[in-house]
Write an enzyme that holds these catalytic residues in place. Structure first.
Site, PDB file in Angstrom:
ATOM      1  N   LYS A  99     -74.888 -17.940   4.342  1.00 49.43           N
ATOM      2  CA  LYS A  99     -76.256 -17.638   4.810  1.00 49.43           C
ATOM      3  C   LYS A  99     -76.569 -16.149   4.643  1.00 49.43           C
ATOM      4  CE  LYS A  99     -75.443 -19.200   9.010  1.00 49.43           C
ATOM      5  NZ  LYS A  99     -74.022 -19.602   8.881  1.00 49.43           N
TER       6      LYS A  99
ATOM      7  N   ARG B 143     -79.804 -22.651  16.538  1.00 47.32           N
ATOM      8  CA  ARG B 143     -78.458 -23.221  16.513  1.00 47.32           C
ATOM      9  C   ARG B 143     -78.329 -24.466  17.362  1.00 47.32           C
ATOM     10  NH1 ARG B 143     -75.671 -18.420  14.485  1.00 47.32           N
ATOM     11  NH2 ARG B 143     -73.616 -19.215  14.056  1.00 47.32           N
TER      12      ARG B 143
HETATM   13  P1  AP5 Z   1     -71.476 -15.236   4.559  1.00 50.84           P
HETATM   14  O1  AP5 Z   1     -72.632 -15.009   3.665  1.00 50.84           O
HETATM   15  O2  AP5 Z   1     -71.063 -14.151   5.475  1.00 50.84           O
HETATM   16  O3  AP5 Z   1     -71.694 -16.604   5.364  1.00 50.84           O
HETATM   17  P2  AP5 Z   1     -72.495 -16.885   6.687  1.00 50.84           P
HETATM   18  O4  AP5 Z   1     -73.015 -18.272   6.556  1.00 50.84           O
HETATM   19  O5  AP5 Z   1     -73.458 -15.793   6.965  1.00 50.84           O
HETATM   20  O6  AP5 Z   1     -71.279 -16.871   7.709  1.00 50.84           O
HETATM   21  P3  AP5 Z   1     -71.174 -16.290   9.171  1.00 50.84           P
HETATM   22  O7  AP5 Z   1     -69.705 -16.289   9.484  1.00 50.84           O
HETATM   23  O8  AP5 Z   1     -71.916 -15.019   9.320  1.00 50.84           O
HETATM   24  O9  AP5 Z   1     -71.884 -17.431   9.965  1.00 50.84           O
HETATM   25  P4  AP5 Z   1     -71.949 -17.735  11.457  1.00 50.84           P
HETATM   26  O10 AP5 Z   1     -73.075 -18.663  11.553  1.00 50.84           O
HETATM   27  O11 AP5 Z   1     -70.658 -18.218  12.009  1.00 50.84           O
HETATM   28  O12 AP5 Z   1     -72.129 -16.293  12.136  1.00 50.84           O
HETATM   29  P5  AP5 Z   1     -73.327 -15.579  12.872  1.00 50.84           P
HETATM   30  O13 AP5 Z   1     -73.184 -14.139  12.583  1.00 50.84           O
HETATM   31  O14 AP5 Z   1     -74.600 -16.237  12.627  1.00 50.84           O
HETATM   32  O15 AP5 Z   1     -70.240 -15.669   3.670  1.00 50.84           O
HETATM   33  C1  AP5 Z   1     -68.953 -15.825   4.225  1.00 50.84           C
HETATM   34  C2  AP5 Z   1     -67.892 -15.147   3.326  1.00 50.84           C
HETATM   35  O16 AP5 Z   1     -67.827 -15.862   2.103  1.00 50.84           O
HETATM   36  C3  AP5 Z   1     -68.250 -13.695   2.950  1.00 50.84           C
HETATM   37  O17 AP5 Z   1     -67.061 -12.949   2.874  1.00 50.84           O
HETATM   38  C4  AP5 Z   1     -68.902 -13.827   1.579  1.00 50.84           C
HETATM   39  O18 AP5 Z   1     -68.723 -12.674   0.802  1.00 50.84           O
HETATM   40  C5  AP5 Z   1     -68.179 -15.029   1.001  1.00 50.84           C
HETATM   41  N1  AP5 Z   1     -69.021 -15.846   0.113  1.00 50.84           N
HETATM   42  C6  AP5 Z   1     -70.346 -16.139   0.259  1.00 50.84           C
HETATM   43  N2  AP5 Z   1     -70.764 -16.938  -0.736  1.00 50.84           N
HETATM   44  C7  AP5 Z   1     -69.681 -17.181  -1.521  1.00 50.84           C
HETATM   45  C8  AP5 Z   1     -69.470 -17.950  -2.700  1.00 50.84           C
HETATM   46  N3  AP5 Z   1     -70.464 -18.632  -3.273  1.00 50.84           N
HETATM   47  N4  AP5 Z   1     -68.240 -17.986  -3.233  1.00 50.84           N
HETATM   48  C9  AP5 Z   1     -67.197 -17.289  -2.656  1.00 50.84           C
HETATM   49  N5  AP5 Z   1     -67.334 -16.529  -1.553  1.00 50.84           N
HETATM   50  C10 AP5 Z   1     -68.549 -16.489  -0.984  1.00 50.84           C
HETATM   51  O19 AP5 Z   1     -72.952 -15.837  14.407  1.00 50.84           O
HETATM   52  C11 AP5 Z   1     -71.793 -15.275  14.985  1.00 50.84           C
HETATM   53  C12 AP5 Z   1     -71.748 -15.615  16.456  1.00 50.84           C
HETATM   54  O20 AP5 Z   1     -72.875 -15.008  17.132  1.00 50.84           O
HETATM   55  C13 AP5 Z   1     -71.849 -17.101  16.811  1.00 50.84           C
HETATM   56  O21 AP5 Z   1     -70.603 -17.742  16.762  1.00 50.84           O
HETATM   57  C14 AP5 Z   1     -72.412 -17.037  18.236  1.00 50.84           C
HETATM   58  O22 AP5 Z   1     -71.424 -16.707  19.154  1.00 50.84           O
HETATM   59  C15 AP5 Z   1     -73.384 -15.866  18.150  1.00 50.84           C
HETATM   60  N6  AP5 Z   1     -74.747 -16.296  17.770  1.00 50.84           N
HETATM   61  C16 AP5 Z   1     -75.447 -15.909  16.652  1.00 50.84           C
HETATM   62  N7  AP5 Z   1     -76.649 -16.487  16.624  1.00 50.84           N
HETATM   63  C17 AP5 Z   1     -76.741 -17.237  17.755  1.00 50.84           C
HETATM   64  C18 AP5 Z   1     -77.722 -18.093  18.283  1.00 50.84           C
HETATM   65  N8  AP5 Z   1     -78.885 -18.299  17.642  1.00 50.84           N
HETATM   66  N9  AP5 Z   1     -77.450 -18.720  19.456  1.00 50.84           N
HETATM   67  C19 AP5 Z   1     -76.303 -18.533  20.109  1.00 50.84           C
HETATM   68  N10 AP5 Z   1     -75.316 -17.746  19.661  1.00 50.84           N
HETATM   69  C20 AP5 Z   1     -75.527 -17.104  18.482  1.00 50.84           C
END
Ligand code: AP5
Ligand code: MG
Length: 192
Positions: free
Chosen positions: A13, A88
């Site tokens: 994402k 979420r």
């Molecule tokens: P990346 O692009 O970072 O993927 P992502 O989907 O953004 O993954 P996240 O880990 O950020 O998602 P998440 O939903 O768990 O975290 P968030 O920050 O929202 O890609 C991942 C990796 O793969 C990178 O190293 C990238 O380089 C690599 N990659 C990408 N594409 C690739 C490809 N095609 N091939 C190979 N490699 C590739 O949330 C974190 C925490 O915050 C949650 O757990 C929760 O506690 C809290 N939180 C956030 N939002 C909320 C909400 N709305 N409500 C409640 N809690 C929340």
């Protein structure tokens, strides 16, 4: 363009949002990044969020609603936005619809990046070595996946019922996935 990016942790994402932002010139709103920034600054909410995120749990909806409304009240969203990490669960989906309806800026596209758990675990393990995000441990990633399945997956149906959902295969290179998203958005297929 007002786009919601959905998909499990590590589905890409943030990576795809960064490319879309360059192409469209609209802000990238990542609730995860907003929370990590708040934790870095040491605010009360930031520290509470870090404790929950480090276990792979969601931050309470009421706290997230405040963060969302504050960010969406900024003027730059009028030209569009890429929302990553919100909603979420179904409560958050309803909140988002209500806030955006009030602003007369409804979601136009919800794009779900589909990818299997094994690839997620591999990608996040790599990122853990590079970036050291404290929620990227194997145990926490497994819990993030469980929380995604139980709480976030129903959000896909929420947008499907409204005719806004498109699924995109998250397998392949970053550029291949970006081309798929561009074609969904009718943005042509020229390399970025
Ligand atoms: P990346 O692009 O970072 O993927 P992502 O989907 O953004 O993954 P996240 O880990 O950020 O998602 P998440 O939903 O768990 O975290 P968030 O920050 O929202 O890609 C991942 C990796 O793969 C990178 O190293 C990238 O380089 C690599 N990659 C990408 N594409 C690739 C490809 N095609 N091939 C190979 N490699 C590739 O949330 C974190 C925490 O915050 C949650 O757990 C929760 O506690 C809290 N939180 C956030 N939002 C909320 C909400 N709305 N409500 C409640 N809690 C929340
Ligand atoms: Mg991300």
């Amino acid at each position: 363009m007002r786009i919601v990016l959905l998909g499990p942790p590590g589905s890409g994402k943030g990576t795809q949002a960064a490319l879309l932002v360059k192409l469209l010139g609209v802000p990238h709103i990542s609730t995860g990044a907003l929370l990590r920034d708040a934790a870095y600054r040491g605010t009360e909410l930031g520290l509470k969020a870090k404790a929950l995120s480090d276990k792979g749990e969601l931050v309470p909806d009421s706290d997230m609603a405040g963060i969302l409304e504050e960010r969406l009240s900024q003027q730059d969203v009028v030209n569009g936005f890429i929302l990553d990490g919100y909603p979420r669960n179904l409560t958050q989906a309803e909140t988002l619809t209500a806030v955006l309806d009030r602003l007369k800026l409804p979601v136009e596209e919800a794009i779900l990046i589909d990818i299997d758990a094994e690839q997620i675990i591999q990608r996040i393990a790599k990122r853990a070595q590079k970036e050291g995000r404290t929620d990227d441990t194997e145990e926490t990633v497994r819990n993030r996946l469980r929380v995604y399945t139980e709480q976030t997956e129903p959000v896909a149906d929420y947008y499907k019922e409204r005719g806004l959902l498109t699924r995109v295969l998250g397998d392949g290179t970053v550029d291949e996935i970006f081309q798929r998203i561009r074609s969904i958005l009718s943005l042509g297929t020229v390399s970025a």
